[in-house]
Design a protein around this motif. Sequence first.
Motif, PDB file in Angstrom:
ATOM      1  N   VAL A 431      30.003  13.336  20.856  1.00  0.00           N
ATOM      2  CA  VAL A 431      31.143  14.207  21.135  1.00  0.00           C
ATOM      3  C   VAL A 431      31.746  14.579  19.788  1.00  0.00           C
ATOM      4  O   VAL A 431      32.233  13.717  19.056  1.00  0.00           O
ATOM      5  CB  VAL A 431      32.184  13.502  22.031  1.00  0.00           C
ATOM      6  N   VAL A 432      31.652  15.868  19.449  1.00  0.00           N
ATOM      7  CA  VAL A 432      31.985  16.325  18.105  1.00  0.00           C
ATOM      8  C   VAL A 432      33.301  17.082  18.130  1.00  0.00           C
ATOM      9  O   VAL A 432      33.438  18.057  18.878  1.00  0.00           O
ATOM     10  CB  VAL A 432      30.870  17.263  17.580  1.00  0.00           C
ATOM     11  N   ASP A 433      34.270  16.638  17.339  1.00  0.00           N
ATOM     12  CA  ASP A 433      35.485  17.453  17.208  1.00  0.00           C
ATOM     13  C   ASP A 433      35.664  17.895  15.765  1.00  0.00           C
ATOM     14  O   ASP A 433      35.000  17.393  14.858  1.00  0.00           O
ATOM     15  CB  ASP A 433      36.723  16.707  17.739  1.00  0.00           C
ATOM     16  N   HIS A 434      36.519  18.902  15.580  1.00  0.00           N
ATOM     17  CA  HIS A 434      36.761  19.420  14.235  1.00  0.00           C
ATOM     18  C   HIS A 434      38.215  19.189  13.868  1.00  0.00           C
ATOM     19  O   HIS A 434      38.863  20.044  13.281  1.00  0.00           O
ATOM     20  CB  HIS A 434      36.395  20.906  14.169  1.00  0.00           C
ATOM     21  N   GLY A 435      38.711  18.037  14.261  1.00  0.00           N
ATOM     22  CA  GLY A 435      40.113  17.698  13.984  1.00  0.00           C
ATOM     23  C   GLY A 435      40.276  17.163  12.572  1.00  0.00           C
ATOM     24  O   GLY A 435      39.574  17.570  11.650  1.00  0.00           O
ATOM     25  N   ASN A 436      41.177  16.199  12.448  1.00  0.00           N
ATOM     26  CA  ASN A 436      41.493  15.690  11.109  1.00  0.00           C
ATOM     27  C   ASN A 436      40.538  14.601  10.632  1.00  0.00           C
ATOM     28  O   ASN A 436      40.611  14.172   9.492  1.00  0.00           O
ATOM     29  CB  ASN A 436      42.918  15.134  11.103  1.00  0.00           C
ATOM     30  N   GLY A 437      39.657  14.144  11.511  1.00  0.00           N
ATOM     31  CA  GLY A 437      38.712  13.105  11.112  1.00  0.00           C
ATOM     32  C   GLY A 437      39.370  11.738  11.073  1.00  0.00           C
ATOM     33  O   GLY A 437      40.581  11.609  11.275  1.00  0.00           O
ATOM     34  N   ILE A 438      38.544  10.718  10.820  1.00  0.00           N
ATOM     35  CA  ILE A 438      39.058   9.342  10.784  1.00  0.00           C
ATOM     36  C   ILE A 438      38.676   8.717   9.447  1.00  0.00           C
ATOM     37  O   ILE A 438      37.498   8.657   9.115  1.00  0.00           O
ATOM     38  CB  ILE A 438      38.459   8.520  11.939  1.00  0.00           C
ATOM     39  N   PRO A 439      39.647   8.272   8.660  1.00  0.00           N
ATOM     40  CA  PRO A 439      39.333   7.635   7.375  1.00  0.00           C
ATOM     41  C   PRO A 439      38.419   6.430   7.586  1.00  0.00           C
ATOM     42  O   PRO A 439      38.559   5.710   8.581  1.00  0.00           O
ATOM     43  CB  PRO A 439      40.701   7.179   6.858  1.00  0.00           C
ATOM     44  N   THR A 440      37.506   6.222   6.637  1.00  0.00           N
ATOM     45  CA  THR A 440      36.498   5.162   6.766  1.00  0.00           C
ATOM     46  C   THR A 440      37.135   3.798   7.030  1.00  0.00           C
ATOM     47  O   THR A 440      36.657   3.030   7.854  1.00  0.00           O
ATOM     48  CB  THR A 440      35.666   5.071   5.477  1.00  0.00           C
ATOM     49  N   GLU A 441      38.231   3.510   6.316  1.00  0.00           N
ATOM     50  CA  GLU A 441      38.800   2.171   6.424  1.00  0.00           C
ATOM     51  C   GLU A 441      39.429   1.931   7.801  1.00  0.00           C
ATOM     52  O   GLU A 441      39.731   0.797   8.153  1.00  0.00           O
ATOM     53  CB  GLU A 441      39.820   1.931   5.299  1.00  0.00           C
ATOM     54  N   GLU A 442      39.634   2.981   8.570  1.00  0.00           N
ATOM     55  CA  GLU A 442      40.276   2.783   9.871  1.00  0.00           C
ATOM     56  C   GLU A 442      39.281   2.746  11.015  1.00  0.00           C
ATOM     57  O   GLU A 442      39.649   2.533  12.157  1.00  0.00           O
ATOM     58  CB  GLU A 442      41.307   3.891  10.099  1.00  0.00           C
ATOM     59  N   ARG A 443      37.996   2.944  10.676  1.00  0.00           N
ATOM     60  CA  ARG A 443      37.003   3.072  11.754  1.00  0.00           C
ATOM     61  C   ARG A 443      36.824   1.784  12.528  1.00  0.00           C
ATOM     62  O   ARG A 443      36.607   1.798  13.728  1.00  0.00           O
ATOM     63  CB  ARG A 443      35.670   3.505  11.171  1.00  0.00           C
ATOM     64  N   GLU A 444      36.914   0.668  11.793  1.00  0.00           N
ATOM     65  CA  GLU A 444      36.697  -0.613  12.448  1.00  0.00           C
ATOM     66  C   GLU A 444      37.768  -0.868  13.502  1.00  0.00           C
ATOM     67  O   GLU A 444      37.521  -1.434  14.547  1.00  0.00           O
ATOM     68  CB  GLU A 444      36.723  -1.712  11.398  1.00  0.00           C
ATOM     69  N   MET A 445      38.970  -0.412  13.166  1.00  0.00           N
ATOM     70  CA  MET A 445      40.108  -0.652  14.056  1.00  0.00           C
ATOM     71  C   MET A 445      40.152   0.335  15.217  1.00  0.00           C
ATOM     72  O   MET A 445      40.907   0.150  16.162  1.00  0.00           O
ATOM     73  CB  MET A 445      41.413  -0.538  13.266  1.00  0.00           C
ATOM     74  N   LEU A 446      39.352   1.357  15.125  1.00  0.00           N
ATOM     75  CA  LEU A 446      39.456   2.470  16.066  1.00  0.00           C
ATOM     76  C   LEU A 446      39.257   2.025  17.507  1.00  0.00           C
ATOM     77  O   LEU A 446      39.898   2.529  18.424  1.00  0.00           O
ATOM     78  CB  LEU A 446      38.418   3.529  15.692  1.00  0.00           C
TER      79      LEU A 446
END
Lengths: 501, 243
Positions: A431-446
């Motif tokens: 599922v692809v969005d073109h929003g603001n994205g997610i910083p790498t360091e926050e991916r684990e917490m996502l």
Amino acid sequence: MSSDVDRSSAGYVLRLMRPPRARRQALAYAVSLVGTLVLVAGFLPFRDDIEPLTKAFGFLLVVVATAGIGGIWPGVFASVLGFVVFNFFFLPPYDTFMIGKPEYVVVLFANLVLSVLISLLIGRAKERAAAAEAREAELRTLQELSREMVVRGPGEDSYRAIIGRVLQMFDYRAGALFVRDPAQSGGLREQVSVGCEPGAIAPGWDPRSTERAPERLPLSLGSNNVGLLVLTGARSAPSEAESRILRAFGDQLALVLERDRLLRKATEAEVYRQSERMRRALLAAVSHDLRSPLAAIKASVSDLLEDNVAHSPEDRREALEAIDSESERLNTLIANLLDMSRIEAGVLHARFETVDLNDAVARSLGNVHRVWPDIRIRDRLEEGVMVRADPVFLDRVLTNLLDNAARSAEERTSDVEVVAKRTDGRVTVRVVDHGNGIPTEEREMLFHPFYELDQRNRRLGSGLGLAIAKGFVTAMDGEIWVEDTPGGGATLAVAVGSAGP
Amino acid sequence: MSTILVVDDETQILRALRRALRARDYEVVTACDGEDALIEAERSTPDLVVLDLNLPGIDGMEVCRRLRSWTQVPILVLSVREDEAGKVRALDLGADDYLTKPFGVEELLARVRALLRRSLLDERDGDPPRFEVDGVVVDLAARRVTRMGADVHLTKTEWALLLALVEHPGKLLTHRWLLDRVWGAGYREDVEVLRVFVSQLRRKIEPDPGRPSLIVTDPGVGYRWEAEATQRRNRESSGRRAG
């Protein structure tokens, strides 16, 4: 630390701790006897050609050697032996204890006094050196133990290792560490035991028992008793120096136990604070997220209910639509909260079926459009992609992913795309969005429940949805992860088993 | 026609409030975060601000504080029931009243009307320093209170408290604000003292002290001078005087 160093330093300590004193003395006596014998044998053929003084120096040499090996008493023995032998064999008239010339008396007694003096001096110096060495060894042992205690973190394994070292250094067979625990009878609880079964060593000792008394080492901080270390083994009672080391070690162990206890307390408090903060945040988020749709519904309904105002048909329509979509939002949120509690309770069991991915995506699109009527989602799936999945779980996963994408897309009014790819036995849906994205360091917490990218904005929002998606995907033995969308935005990918050809 | 600025980050709430207020002939401008709210407040100089406390970015509390640094526009704060402390803080920062979500439109309209009427009153100088409610006459200019024609004696503190309330008709005054104003900064936490004096004052001026209609309690927050009661009656009495 390598085990080689361990062994050698322990050997060093042991050697110095228990010097084979008796053996050394025996050796010294032997040296004095043999030395005297050799001198007699060596000098006898030439006893007329050598000055008495020269021969006397020979005997002095034996005394020095003896005292050097065995200390004072072997030295004195060698002195007396030399005195007798010298007089008998080498002072004319020979082979008697008679002394021919008066000056020989002086030589004989001066030699005796000199010999005894030398023995005393050498012996004392030797004792001092031995004492200094023993003290150094003591300190070294203690230092080694304290380093061990400081280096190792808190926990039973470190206690076990430290006690193991003590057993090895002092030649005990087994040991047990007891800590103060007012809840236990006797006020002590066994923390760890080494070299024996847990509970095999009792903290108390019955003086009537036939066994050897164990070494009981109280661990205290000032007047505060924090525990007890009991050591058992077939060795004799510890020497004074060993007791000193053990006592000092006990003091340090007490400090370590206290440090660990305080550390544990601090950690517990921190965990409690964290969970308390979490609970508060959750409560605030649930209350906000449940109440916002409710507030919109209540405002719209109470507005429509007022008779004294004429609403335009457009307003009526808009109000009713708002009530509809907000009810849907509430329903979704409640479903999510229930799902989350099922996931956390661990009662999810996937019922696998062959599911047409297109159907599942279509159903999820319908769900998302009811909440986000304006969002544009393009699905770029091939026909007939079949997956092995629980159809209910898959719907919830796709709905939550699309909902998450719709949230980030709404800010930028861009499209969301759904793509699927088949690779060896698995189907990956992106599922692809073109929003603001997610910083790498926050991916684990996502995928952590109740986590929000914008921490100031205390919402359940998508955090709950993604945590639920992860829970369901895991229950279906699948995987979920985040990627960057080329050109900006986030792509959430889910891989599940393929059922198609 | 009054202009109302509605600030909330929930689109649907914003839309619902706009619909409801426009249907009653109010001009409505909206903002969905704190920064927008401050810009809009300056641009359209509204007669009233309806402000949600829970906003992304600059939160409602801060908006409240910044608005108060340059305008006396009445602020009606929207909060949730759990956020007692936040609501009291907003009131301390200068908000005039609050409404707990979810609320009905009629409740909102009642508060909006009360706050707008007050601000219109504020602009009109020379408020009648006298009002009468059910046989109790309070003459602020003469510092005199009569009940059924008989003089009622008010202590100095009671007068100060009465004045503080009357000067802000309709506004919810927090315990802290009232204590600060009447007793001084050192007494801010002395809610019990305030409670005692309010009940004394009620016994002297309320027509029915058991069911107060002039000094209304907002539990845990503060007190409100019920403006509508006195204003309605004042209008009647001045009408009588004129006639």
